[in-house]
Write an enzyme that holds these catalytic residues in place. Sequence first.
Site, PDB file in Angstrom:
ATOM      1  N   GLY A   1     -17.671  41.806  78.138  1.00 36.29           N
ATOM      2  CA  GLY A   1     -16.774  41.520  77.011  1.00 36.29           C
ATOM      3  C   GLY A   1     -17.607  41.170  75.787  1.00 36.29           C
ATOM      4  O   GLY A   1     -18.572  41.839  75.472  1.00 36.29           O
TER       5      GLY A   1
ATOM      6  N   LYS B   1     -22.492  33.362  81.080  1.00 38.01           N
ATOM      7  CA  LYS B   1     -21.868  34.151  80.012  1.00 38.01           C
ATOM      8  C   LYS B   1     -22.128  33.392  78.716  1.00 38.01           C
ATOM      9  O   LYS B   1     -21.721  32.232  78.597  1.00 38.01           O
ATOM     10  CB  LYS B   1     -20.354  34.270  80.237  1.00 38.01           C
ATOM     11  CG  LYS B   1     -19.946  35.227  81.327  1.00 38.01           C
ATOM     12  CD  LYS B   1     -18.473  35.123  81.655  1.00 38.01           C
ATOM     13  CE  LYS B   1     -17.600  36.074  80.880  1.00 38.01           C
ATOM     14  NZ  LYS B   1     -16.254  36.248  81.533  1.00 38.01           N
TER      15      LYS B   1
ATOM     16  N   ASP C   1      -6.260  41.756  86.615  1.00 38.97           N
ATOM     17  CA  ASP C   1      -7.258  42.794  86.299  1.00 38.97           C
ATOM     18  C   ASP C   1      -8.175  43.001  87.498  1.00 38.97           C
ATOM     19  O   ASP C   1      -9.400  43.062  87.365  1.00 38.97           O
ATOM     20  CB  ASP C   1      -8.068  42.400  85.055  1.00 38.97           C
ATOM     21  CG  ASP C   1      -8.853  43.590  84.498  1.00 38.97           C
ATOM     22  OD1 ASP C   1      -9.803  43.372  83.727  1.00 38.97           O
ATOM     23  OD2 ASP C   1      -8.527  44.739  84.871  1.00 38.97           O
TER      24      ASP C   1
HETATM   25  C1  1D1 Z   1     -21.877  36.430  84.361  1.00 34.84           C
HETATM   26  C2  1D1 Z   1     -20.845  37.506  84.135  1.00 34.84           C
HETATM   27  C3  1D1 Z   1     -20.475  38.259  85.418  1.00 34.84           C
HETATM   28  C4  1D1 Z   1     -19.868  37.303  86.386  1.00 34.84           C
HETATM   29  O1  1D1 Z   1     -18.734  36.887  86.136  1.00 34.84           O
HETATM   30  N1  1D1 Z   1     -20.534  36.878  87.494  1.00 34.84           N
HETATM   31  C5  1D1 Z   1     -19.910  35.903  88.395  1.00 34.84           C
HETATM   32  C6  1D1 Z   1     -21.816  37.378  87.795  1.00 34.84           C
HETATM   33  C7  1D1 Z   1     -22.580  36.861  88.844  1.00 34.84           C
HETATM   34  N2  1D1 Z   1     -23.795  37.383  89.119  1.00 34.84           N
HETATM   35  C8  1D1 Z   1     -24.232  38.439  88.383  1.00 34.84           C
HETATM   36  C9  1D1 Z   1     -25.530  39.042  88.690  1.00 34.84           C
HETATM   37  C10 1D1 Z   1     -26.516  38.513  89.446  1.00 34.84           C
HETATM   38  C11 1D1 Z   1     -27.541  39.456  89.469  1.00 34.84           C
HETATM   39  C12 1D1 Z   1     -27.093  40.531  88.736  1.00 34.84           C
HETATM   40  N3  1D1 Z   1     -25.855  40.258  88.246  1.00 34.84           N
HETATM   41  N4  1D1 Z   1     -23.540  38.991  87.359  1.00 34.84           N
HETATM   42  C13 1D1 Z   1     -22.327  38.452  87.041  1.00 34.84           C
HETATM   43  N5  1D1 Z   1     -21.636  38.950  85.967  1.00 34.84           N
HETATM   44  C14 1D1 Z   1     -22.116  40.216  85.355  1.00 34.84           C
HETATM   45  C15 1D1 Z   1     -23.204  39.969  84.297  1.00 34.84           C
HETATM   46  C16 1D1 Z   1     -23.173  41.201  83.431  1.00 34.84           C
HETATM   47  C17 1D1 Z   1     -21.781  41.804  83.567  1.00 34.84           C
HETATM   48  C18 1D1 Z   1     -21.046  41.058  84.647  1.00 34.84           C
END
Ligand code: 1D1
Length: 311
Positions: free
Chosen positions: A40, A59, A153
């Site tokens: 987002g 985030k 979603d």
């Molecule tokens: C922090 C945002 C989202 C998310 O909500 N979580 C829980 C998450 C956890 N581990 C990861 C993660 C750990 C290792 C690679 N990605 N990524 C998460 N994401 C991704 C980041 C980029 C787009 C969505």
Amino acid sequence: SSRNQEESDTAGVVEEKVVKVNGDIAIRRYNKGRFLGKGGFARCYEFTSLETRKIAAAKVVPKASLAKARAKQKLMSEIKIHRSLHHPNIVSFEHFFEDNENVYILLELCTNQTMNELLRRRKRLTELEVQCYLMQIISGMKYLHSHRVIHRDLKLGNFFLSDKMEVKIGDFGLATKLEHDGERKRTICGTPNYIAPEVLDGKQGHSYEVDVWSLGVVAYTLLVGKPPFETSDVKTTYRRIRMNAYSFPDHVPLSEQSKSLITRILVNDPSKRPSLDEMLDHEFFHQGNSIPKLLPPSTLACPPSSSFLRQ
Ligand SMILES: CC[C@@H]1C(=O)N(C)c2cnc(-c3ccc[nH]3)nc2N1C1CCCC1
């Protein structure tokens, strides 16, 4: 401003000012590590707490993107709903804070990314794997619905995978909490990927059944390898959803139980869809080498597909 944005984009330490009960100011420091991607308005990074050495997925939402009231309300709603949830199949909400430039939301790190990446690599999953992943997702959704939360979603990109390949439902940016039983929501902002027909129709409002619909789309996508209503143009996709125009491709060997489950869920009349419990009672979850019913789904690592497991 863009210069601040650039500065905060470089590696470095993020400081959180904490006002203690006795009025003292304490500083919590985090090391901003690897860039994880965009979600987002947010740029996401690994954040390591210099106090506890714990790593979270952060985030980082620039305040500049929250100038409009709606964007700010949406973020506050996401935080309010997500921080109240505690379940092994829901991404855990660790912490949030702000500084002059950004709002920081620290979430459970899911090192195996999302089921989107998993499906992209694998093309499609075996029925045994889909049983196992779906049981975990349904377990998380039973928790959500029992707390009057509708996710709205649900899609592969919002199913995060821990290092142990457990499924964690994340991204509550479109979620809503019903204030009383029987309440029906009227509007959805943003473009939910697997939108239910009653949301498109907008006449009689929508409720928990929209999440059940999305599960039908998820099950089809995992077993077939692509979403049931996907076309190159959104309007055509919406028309197909309203017409309930989908089919099972001949070249994909699907059991009768799989097709029956999906057909039971993807019905346009929300009142005709199964409840989450009725889904779990469906023969799809009890076919062949079924998973022992007694084990809670989250303790099961889903078996990777290999030749001898392929039905
Ligand atoms: C922090 C945002 C989202 C998310 O909500 N979580 C829980 C998450 C956890 N581990 C990861 C993660 C750990 C290792 C690679 N990605 N990524 C998460 N994401 C991704 C980041 C980029 C787009 C969505």
